[in-house]
Write a protein that holds these residues in place. Structure first.
Motif, mmCIF file in Angstrom:
data_model
loop_
_atom_site.group_PDB
_atom_site.id
_atom_site.type_symbol
_atom_site.label_atom_id
_atom_site.label_comp_id
_atom_site.label_asym_id
_atom_site.label_seq_id
_atom_site.Cartn_x
_atom_site.Cartn_y
_atom_site.Cartn_z
ATOM 1 N N PRO A 30 0.834 -1.218 0.000
ATOM 2 C CA PRO A 30 0.000 0.000 0.000
ATOM 3 C C PRO A 30 0.860 1.256 0.000
ATOM 4 O O PRO A 30 1.939 1.285 0.579
ATOM 5 C CB PRO A 30 -0.808 -0.128 1.289
ATOM 6 C CG PRO A 30 -0.127 -1.161 2.116
ATOM 7 C CD PRO A 30 0.599 -2.053 1.176
ATOM 8 N N ASN A 31 0.388 2.274 -0.649
ATOM 9 C CA ASN A 31 1.080 3.560 -0.709
ATOM 10 C C ASN A 31 0.943 4.278 0.630
ATOM 11 O O ASN A 31 -0.137 4.705 1.024
ATOM 12 C CB ASN A 31 0.477 4.396 -1.827
ATOM 13 C CG ASN A 31 1.179 5.730 -1.970
ATOM 14 O OD1 ASN A 31 1.488 6.370 -0.993
ATOM 15 N ND2 ASN A 31 1.418 6.131 -3.202
ATOM 16 N N ALA A 32 2.072 4.418 1.294
ATOM 17 C CA ALA A 32 2.073 4.992 2.648
ATOM 18 C C ALA A 32 1.500 6.401 2.662
ATOM 19 O O ALA A 32 0.746 6.768 3.566
ATOM 20 C CB ALA A 32 3.495 4.996 3.195
ATOM 21 N N PHE A 33 1.828 7.186 1.661
ATOM 22 C CA PHE A 33 1.388 8.572 1.645
ATOM 23 C C PHE A 33 -0.121 8.658 1.485
ATOM 24 O O PHE A 33 -0.782 9.503 2.098
ATOM 25 C CB PHE A 33 2.106 9.342 0.533
ATOM 26 C CG PHE A 33 3.522 9.683 0.873
ATOM 27 C CD1 PHE A 33 4.270 8.902 1.756
ATOM 28 C CD2 PHE A 33 4.136 10.805 0.319
ATOM 29 C CE1 PHE A 33 5.577 9.224 2.068
ATOM 30 C CE2 PHE A 33 5.441 11.134 0.643
ATOM 31 C CZ PHE A 33 6.158 10.344 1.508
ATOM 32 N N ALA A 34 -0.657 7.789 0.652
ATOM 33 C CA ALA A 34 -2.105 7.801 0.451
ATOM 34 C C ALA A 34 -2.825 7.407 1.735
ATOM 35 O O ALA A 34 -3.855 7.981 2.085
ATOM 36 C CB ALA A 34 -2.475 6.851 -0.678
ATOM 37 N N VAL B 249 -1.824 7.902 4.739
ATOM 38 C CA VAL B 249 -1.764 9.022 5.670
ATOM 39 C C VAL B 249 -2.812 10.063 5.291
ATOM 40 O O VAL B 249 -3.536 10.577 6.140
ATOM 41 C CB VAL B 249 -0.354 9.656 5.673
ATOM 42 C CG1 VAL B 249 -0.347 10.953 6.455
ATOM 43 C CG2 VAL B 249 0.655 8.671 6.259
ATOM 44 N N LEU B 250 -2.887 10.330 3.998
ATOM 45 C CA LEU B 250 -3.840 11.332 3.540
ATOM 46 C C LEU B 250 -5.267 10.894 3.870
ATOM 47 O O LEU B 250 -6.129 11.713 4.179
ATOM 48 C CB LEU B 250 -3.692 11.518 2.028
ATOM 49 C CG LEU B 250 -4.119 12.881 1.522
ATOM 50 C CD1 LEU B 250 -3.277 13.953 2.189
ATOM 51 C CD2 LEU B 250 -3.983 12.958 0.022
ATOM 52 N N ASN C 45 1.263 7.894 9.865
ATOM 53 C CA ASN C 45 2.462 7.323 9.271
ATOM 54 C C ASN C 45 3.259 6.584 10.341
ATOM 55 O O ASN C 45 3.343 7.041 11.472
ATOM 56 C CB ASN C 45 3.315 8.432 8.655
ATOM 57 C CG ASN C 45 4.306 7.891 7.638
ATOM 58 O OD1 ASN C 45 4.202 6.758 7.198
ATOM 59 N ND2 ASN C 45 5.254 8.715 7.263
ATOM 60 N N ASN D 128 -0.051 16.825 10.208
ATOM 61 C CA ASN D 128 -0.234 16.163 8.918
ATOM 62 C C ASN D 128 -0.159 14.640 9.028
ATOM 63 O O ASN D 128 -0.176 13.949 8.023
ATOM 64 C CB ASN D 128 0.822 16.633 7.923
ATOM 65 C CG ASN D 128 0.550 18.034 7.445
ATOM 66 O OD1 ASN D 128 -0.547 18.550 7.567
ATOM 67 N ND2 ASN D 128 1.575 18.664 6.896
ATOM 68 N N GLU E 200 2.355 12.962 9.515
ATOM 69 C CA GLU E 200 3.578 12.446 8.905
ATOM 70 C C GLU E 200 4.392 11.671 9.926
ATOM 71 O O GLU E 200 5.129 10.761 9.591
ATOM 72 C CB GLU E 200 4.425 13.600 8.334
ATOM 73 C CG GLU E 200 3.754 14.324 7.182
ATOM 74 C CD GLU E 200 4.635 15.424 6.612
ATOM 75 O OE1 GLU E 200 5.863 15.316 6.717
ATOM 76 O OE2 GLU E 200 4.068 16.401 6.074
#
Lengths: 336, 336
Positions: free
Chosen positions: A48-52, A54-55, A60, A124, A126
DNA sequence: TTGTATGCGTTATCAA
DNA sequence: TTGATAACGCATACAA
């Protein structure tokens, strides 16, 4: 380009939601379905895309290691980013946090703006936690961030620390370590033991106190103890060692840290004294560096690995205690 | 919770697109509009969400520092994460990349899966470049990733390196550094100069070559030069130094690195030889550590800061050269 | 020069 | 137990 949960869903004949549920180990998905989806995930090596994530609301899996930068610029490089202590700590933190599936990102804190940067990252999502280590932190800023509901850990805080609710503190057993060190020297039959103290920070004061207590316990009077200022600085420490040996005629020295102890060793050599026969030297706050030079200090060790391990557990709230103390132990070498 | 570009847009009476254009310094936005938007941004301390930007197509301003883990476990800690060289490099890379607005994330590479992790991050735009440093990298893997269009920099690669198009290599001037070192010893009137060589990696071979060339240039015959194996290991190096001094009767030693040089210094002391009067000792690959111990080696320095600076510029493609060499210089100390 | 609409890859909410 | 659908915060192609 890269396979997404959408693709996985299609290939497994389920919806994205189900894939998401499998990934996140949600309970409401029956075993057969889970198996089926996992099969496709494994087969295609889907990550899975970590940034997605988080969004979309997840936090994170990253911990910020915040190091206070040293701007004093007194030419003593054993501070700040290049300090071997910080460096080992970074290495250990990376290892320990990896064991829990977390990453470490290193932030050097030097200005006001850096605290905002940290807060920003928390907001955020992050980062999910902050580990602070160094000298001159603004505890109010740390507390302020913690009060917004973020986990913070401060390693070896100064006593000025007023801990907010989400702040945990990790202390090193400085006083007891010093006590053990002096006790060790006394057992070795050294009779006149001097101390080269550090500066005014808490750890130095605690080590001084431990030294004094141990000497008092052995019948010495606190006012008459030979103590000289070393300030964790190798030049001052060298001169302090000379004074202790020449003016105070000590036969053993308990140094505030290993740098100080090394300086004392040099001083002894320059005064034609053999270590440990003529003068015993005891370090503190073991730094692994010297072994590689064939210098084996007898010293007090507080495991950096242990500190790192506890720090990670504390920031992830696995360890719930607000005040944690790391044990000190004697590390026997050749200098006492 | 946190102010977004949407809010900024509303407050500035423009659309999100315009805010985005201002943030990203697009040319097609007139100065008055830019001023107006910037005003609101400043006023509210708006910072764009890095993760959202990445998801929307931008690349994250982050560089991965990939360090090969040392699993050899020979008890020689001067390798892997804890090596002072890596540690300084990390510190300098953080500093240098920060100057360009980039972050560093440290990845320890030990298994096959770690390469996939790196590739995954590139594909997700989590990182925009990779800097590799260490011994045992799988260049095929690095090349494979680079061929997908990602920037990679390898520091001090072994000669097995076949560089893919996006791979840049940073070399240290090992041979010339060694040449300079020996030249320095010759100028100091040392007549019989021996060498403690490292192992079989490129840097060691180059230093050996530099030593040989310098000696040949001074009229010595290569076959008769006193060279002993040290293997970058302090125990081997110690014994090599003893052999050089006792069997080969050398009056100076050029050591393959500073650890080796320190070992040689100890050997000299144990043989009751004064440094630099009876025997000159020259290190190589300056490690800042020893100064703090009051040990001042004469050695060859290749600035870690310089390497870091170039590495950052190379990975950001500011520096376009595919092969970059970092200059070596003599650092005068007290041992030769 | 500016705004609208769409997509990035995921999670979360709500119905079914 | 599952699947649509709407966020998350931003960048961008396209239209105006």
């Amino acid at each position: 380009m890269k396979i997404t949960s959408e693709e996985i869903a299609r290939l497994a004949n389920v919806s994205r939601s189900t894939v998401s549920r499998v990934i996140n180990n949600y309970p409401n998905v029956p075993e057969p379905t889970r198996q089926k989806v996992m099969g496709v995930i494994e087969k295609y090596g889907y990550k899975p895309n970590a940034f997605a994530r988080v969004l979309a609301g997840k936090s994170n899996m990253e911990i910020a290691l915040c190091i206070s930068n040293d701007n004093s610029g007194d030419g003593n490089r054993w501070k700040g980013m290049e300090s071997p202590y910080f460096m080992r700590l970074i290495a250990e933190l990376i290892t320990q946090s990896k064991a829990y599936g977390y990453m470490i990102s290193v932030l050097v804190i030097s200005t006001e703006a850096d605290y905002e940067e940290i807060e920003n990252r928390f907001l955020n999502r992050e980062i999910c936690g902050g580990v602070f280590v160094g000298f001159e932190f603004q505890m109010e800023r740390i507390n302020a961030i913690a009060e917004k509901g973020f986990n913070m850990v401060v390693i070896d805080p100064d006593d000025s620390l007023k801990q907010a609710d989400n702040v945990k503190a990790i202390y090193s057993e400085n006083e007891r370590g010093a006590f053990l060190a002096v006790e060790y020297l006394l057992k070795k039959k050294y009779a006149r033991i001097g101390h080269i103290r550090g500066d005014n920070r808490l750890s130095a004061r605690e080590r001084l106190e431990g030294y004094c207590k141990a000497m008092e316990a052995a019948g010495y009077r606190r006012e008459e103890l030979p103590v000289e200022y070393g300030g964790f600085n190798r030049e001052y420490a060298y001169r302090a060692a000379v004074r202790l040996m020449q003016e105070h005629q000590v036969d053993a020295i308990f140094a505030a840290d290993d740098i100080t102890a090394i300086a004392a060793t040099r001083a002894a050599a320059d005064l034609n004294k053999r270590v440990p026969e003529d003068v015993g030297i005891m370090g503190c706050d073991y730094v692994s560096l010297y072994d590689d030079l064939g210098i084996h200090l007898t010293t007090v060790e507080i495991s950096v690995r242990e500190i790192a391990k506890i720090a990670v557990r504390a920031v992830l709230d696995i360890e719930k205690e607000k005040q944690i103390v790391c044990r000190a132990a004697i590390r026997v070498g050749l200098t006492a």
